[in-house]
Design an enzyme around this catalytic site. Structure first.
Site, PDB file in Angstrom:
ATOM      1  N   HIS A  24     -84.789  28.788 -26.209  1.00  0.00           N
ATOM      2  CA  HIS A  24     -84.311  30.159 -25.543  1.00  0.00           C
ATOM      3  C   HIS A  24     -85.372  31.315 -26.676  1.00  0.00           C
ATOM      4  CE1 HIS A  24     -81.521  33.210 -23.616  1.00  0.00           C
ATOM      5  NE2 HIS A  24     -82.433  33.919 -24.148  1.00  0.00           N
ATOM      6  N   HIS A  26     -87.642  35.031 -26.762  1.00  0.00           N
ATOM      7  CA  HIS A  26     -88.262  36.256 -25.986  1.00  0.00           C
ATOM      8  C   HIS A  26     -89.422  36.519 -26.832  1.00  0.00           C
ATOM      9  CE1 HIS A  26     -84.607  37.092 -23.741  1.00  0.00           C
ATOM     10  NE2 HIS A  26     -84.026  36.656 -24.608  1.00  0.00           N
ATOM     11  N   LEU A  27     -90.906  36.496 -26.238  1.00  0.00           N
ATOM     12  CA  LEU A  27     -92.056  36.741 -26.679  1.00  0.00           C
ATOM     13  C   LEU A  27     -92.355  37.962 -26.318  1.00  0.00           C
ATOM     14  CD1 LEU A  27     -93.816  33.193 -26.713  1.00  0.00           C
ATOM     15  CD2 LEU A  27     -93.244  34.315 -28.632  1.00  0.00           C
ATOM     16  N   ARG A  28     -91.815  38.801 -25.291  1.00  0.00           N
ATOM     17  CA  ARG A  28     -92.620  39.988 -24.896  1.00  0.00           C
ATOM     18  C   ARG A  28     -93.917  39.883 -24.288  1.00  0.00           C
ATOM     19  NH1 ARG A  28     -87.226  41.080 -24.975  1.00  0.00           N
ATOM     20  NH2 ARG A  28     -86.165  41.617 -26.646  1.00  0.00           N
ATOM     21  N   ASN A  52     -87.613  38.068 -19.179  1.00  0.00           N
ATOM     22  CA  ASN A  52     -87.187  39.375 -18.619  1.00  0.00           C
ATOM     23  C   ASN A  52     -88.289  40.415 -19.154  1.00  0.00           C
ATOM     24  OD1 ASN A  52     -86.762  38.563 -21.183  1.00  0.00           O
ATOM     25  ND2 ASN A  52     -84.708  39.866 -21.406  1.00  0.00           N
ATOM     26  N   LYS A 110     -84.205  31.078 -14.705  1.00  0.00           N
ATOM     27  CA  LYS A 110     -83.262  31.988 -15.672  1.00  0.00           C
ATOM     28  C   LYS A 110     -82.391  32.786 -14.751  1.00  0.00           C
ATOM     29  CE  LYS A 110     -81.170  33.508 -19.270  1.00  0.00           C
ATOM     30  NZ  LYS A 110     -81.561  34.249 -20.320  1.00  0.00           N
ATOM     31  N   HIS A 147     -77.470  33.293 -18.245  1.00  0.00           N
ATOM     32  CA  HIS A 147     -76.684  34.323 -19.051  1.00  0.00           C
ATOM     33  C   HIS A 147     -75.463  34.366 -18.908  1.00  0.00           C
ATOM     34  CE1 HIS A 147     -76.742  37.817 -21.880  1.00  0.00           C
ATOM     35  NE2 HIS A 147     -75.676  38.119 -21.157  1.00  0.00           N
ATOM     36  N   HIS A 185     -76.929  30.748 -25.275  1.00  0.00           N
ATOM     37  CA  HIS A 185     -76.405  31.544 -26.013  1.00  0.00           C
ATOM     38  C   HIS A 185     -74.889  31.490 -26.049  1.00  0.00           C
ATOM     39  CE1 HIS A 185     -76.969  34.465 -23.224  1.00  0.00           C
ATOM     40  NE2 HIS A 185     -78.230  34.581 -23.583  1.00  0.00           N
ATOM     41  N   LEU A 230     -76.450  40.589 -27.329  1.00  0.00           N
ATOM     42  CA  LEU A 230     -75.808  40.102 -26.006  1.00  0.00           C
ATOM     43  C   LEU A 230     -75.968  38.715 -25.721  1.00  0.00           C
ATOM     44  CD1 LEU A 230     -75.962  43.368 -23.745  1.00  0.00           C
ATOM     45  CD2 LEU A 230     -73.996  42.555 -24.992  1.00  0.00           C
ATOM     46  N   ASP A 258     -82.802  32.739 -29.100  1.00  0.00           N
ATOM     47  CA  ASP A 258     -82.899  34.009 -28.579  1.00  0.00           C
ATOM     48  C   ASP A 258     -83.335  35.064 -29.454  1.00  0.00           C
ATOM     49  OD1 ASP A 258     -82.130  35.633 -26.560  1.00  0.00           O
ATOM     50  OD2 ASP A 258     -79.723  36.072 -27.096  1.00  0.00           O
ATOM     51  N   HIS A 262     -87.241  43.828 -30.582  1.00  0.00           N
ATOM     52  CA  HIS A 262     -87.218  45.339 -30.232  1.00  0.00           C
ATOM     53  C   HIS A 262     -87.672  46.063 -31.469  1.00  0.00           C
ATOM     54  CE1 HIS A 262     -84.822  44.907 -26.527  1.00  0.00           C
ATOM     55  NE2 HIS A 262     -84.033  43.915 -27.216  1.00  0.00           N
ATOM     56  N   ALA A 274     -80.043  45.680 -27.379  1.00  0.00           N
ATOM     57  CA  ALA A 274     -79.452  44.489 -27.819  1.00  0.00           C
ATOM     58  C   ALA A 274     -80.580  43.229 -28.166  1.00  0.00           C
ATOM     59  CB  ALA A 274     -78.487  43.592 -26.755  1.00  0.00           C
TER      60      ALA A 274
END
Ligand code: DOR
Ligand code: ZN
Length: 356
Positions: A24, A26-28, A52, A110, A147, A185, A230, A258, A262, A274
């Site tokens: 899980h 997030h690579l953006r 996302n 997802k 989620h 998560h 979150l 996760d 940011h 978050a």
């Protein structure tokens, strides 16, 4: 473990395990992607990449294009494989999902309850509206990552996972028992119990930060925005339940960091985002947790075996070697990206493990 033990003191030790995967991540995109990607590929062979983005990755074509952007940000011969996901919406086409899964473009889908978290606005409001997609996924063995929080404003933020399990997840599993589901998560003892007793089609990822912090870390003695994520970290008893599940060797618990970067300006503000960025020190932190729990023997299962087995993928061939130093390791407080600086997770305890 190759360990030189002297007088009960932990001495230099080495552990070699199959290279871990992050189930899980997030690579953006853009400057954040190129800034954070090197942090994940240092220790992980594969990562399940969350969809996302803005706009979200909703079609097979989106996933293919996003994978190409990630691949072009990778150094040559990195050996790293991004495993793609689709963002489930109420207009997702079951046939697009089936084709993307069949072609190997995606590994999972997802589900974000609309409004539950960062960039979840295009998510699912009513699960019954996505039943045709979920039924198709069950038929082809495509896993659903959820989620697991209800977004309802009248449900306390600390209860949103347990309410989701009772009101959404459990009914869904009864309706489509063959659907393979990962409760992403997991943060509560109730979630751990539900997954632990849930049978072969249900698994959970556990993050690094939820193994190390409880809600006091965020709120007591000053608000710490870099611990805000979150689902939010819960009471200490929940953290202890997560640690017990992680080190248990139970095949349906595995690491999903996760890691969610940011920029500092988006965290240190009146309405901060978050997300905790753990890619840099995830593996050393997990090793420390397992050592502190007296469970280094199950480290490889949690990091490198259980996730691959649940997703029906081969384990990695290459290995990493972890070394326990005499002195605490140091990690950068922050990494620079062209989108802005990103603060690295502070585990709040000494970490003695490094990866060669
Ligand atoms: O803390 C979080 N950050 N939780 C999520 O569910 C999303 C993630 C993000 O994308 O920043
Ligand atoms: Zn996430």
């Amino acid at each position: 473990m190759d360990k030189a033990d002297a007088g009960g003191q932990a001495e230099t030790a080495h552990i070699t395990i199959l290279r871990p995967d992050d189930w899980h991540l997030h690579l953006r995109d853009g400057g954040l992607l190129s800034g954070v990607l090197p942090e994940s590929i240092r220790h992980f062979a594969r990562a399940l990449v969350m969809p996302n983005l803005q706009p979200p990755v909703v079609t097979a074509r989106d996933a293919l294009n996003y994978r190409k952007r990630i691949e072009s940000a990778l150094p040559p011969e990195s050996g790293f494989s991004p495993l793609m996901t689709l963002y489930l919406t109420e207009s997702t086409d079951p046939e697009d999902v089936a084709a993307a899964h069949g072609d190997g473009v995606i590994t999972a889908v997802k589900l974000y309850p609309a409004g539950a978290t960062t960039h979840s606005e295009s998510g699912v409001r009513e699960v019954h509206r996505v039943m045709p997609v979920l039924e198709r996924m069950a038929g082809i063995g495509c896993p659903l990552c959820v989620h697991g929080e209800v977004p309802d404003s009248d449900v306390d933020v600390f209860d949103r996972e347990s309410v989701f399990i009772e009101n959404v997840l459990d009914p869904l599993r009864r309706e489509i028992p063959d659907l393979r589901i990962v409760l992403e998560h997991v943060t509560t003892a109730e979630g751990v119990d539900y997954v632990g007793g849930g049978g072969d089609s249900l698994a959970a990822t556990i993050t690094v930060h939820h193994l190390l912090i409880n809600r006091n870390h965020i709120l007591a003695g000053g608000i710490r925005p870099h611990y805000y994520c979150l689902p939010v970290a819960k009471r200490e008893r929940h953290r202890l339940a997560l640690r017990e599940a992680a080190v248990s060797g139970h095949p349906r618990f595995f690491l999903g960091t996760d890691s969610a970067p940011h920029c500092v300006a988006d965290k240190e503000t009146a309405k901060g985002c978050a997300g905790v960025f753990t890619a840099t020190n995830a593996v050393p932190c997990v090793a420390q947790v397992f050592e502190d729990e007296g469970s280094l023997g199950t480290l490889e299962a949690f990091l490198s075996l259980n996730g691959a087995a649940f997703y029906g993928l081969p384990t990695n061939h290459s290995t990493i070697t972890l070394t326990r130093q005499h002195e605490p390791a140091s990690f950068p407080a922050c990494i620079g990206t062209t989108a802005g600086p990103v603060v690295v997770f502070d585990p709040g305890i000494d970490i003695y493990w490094t990866v060669a």
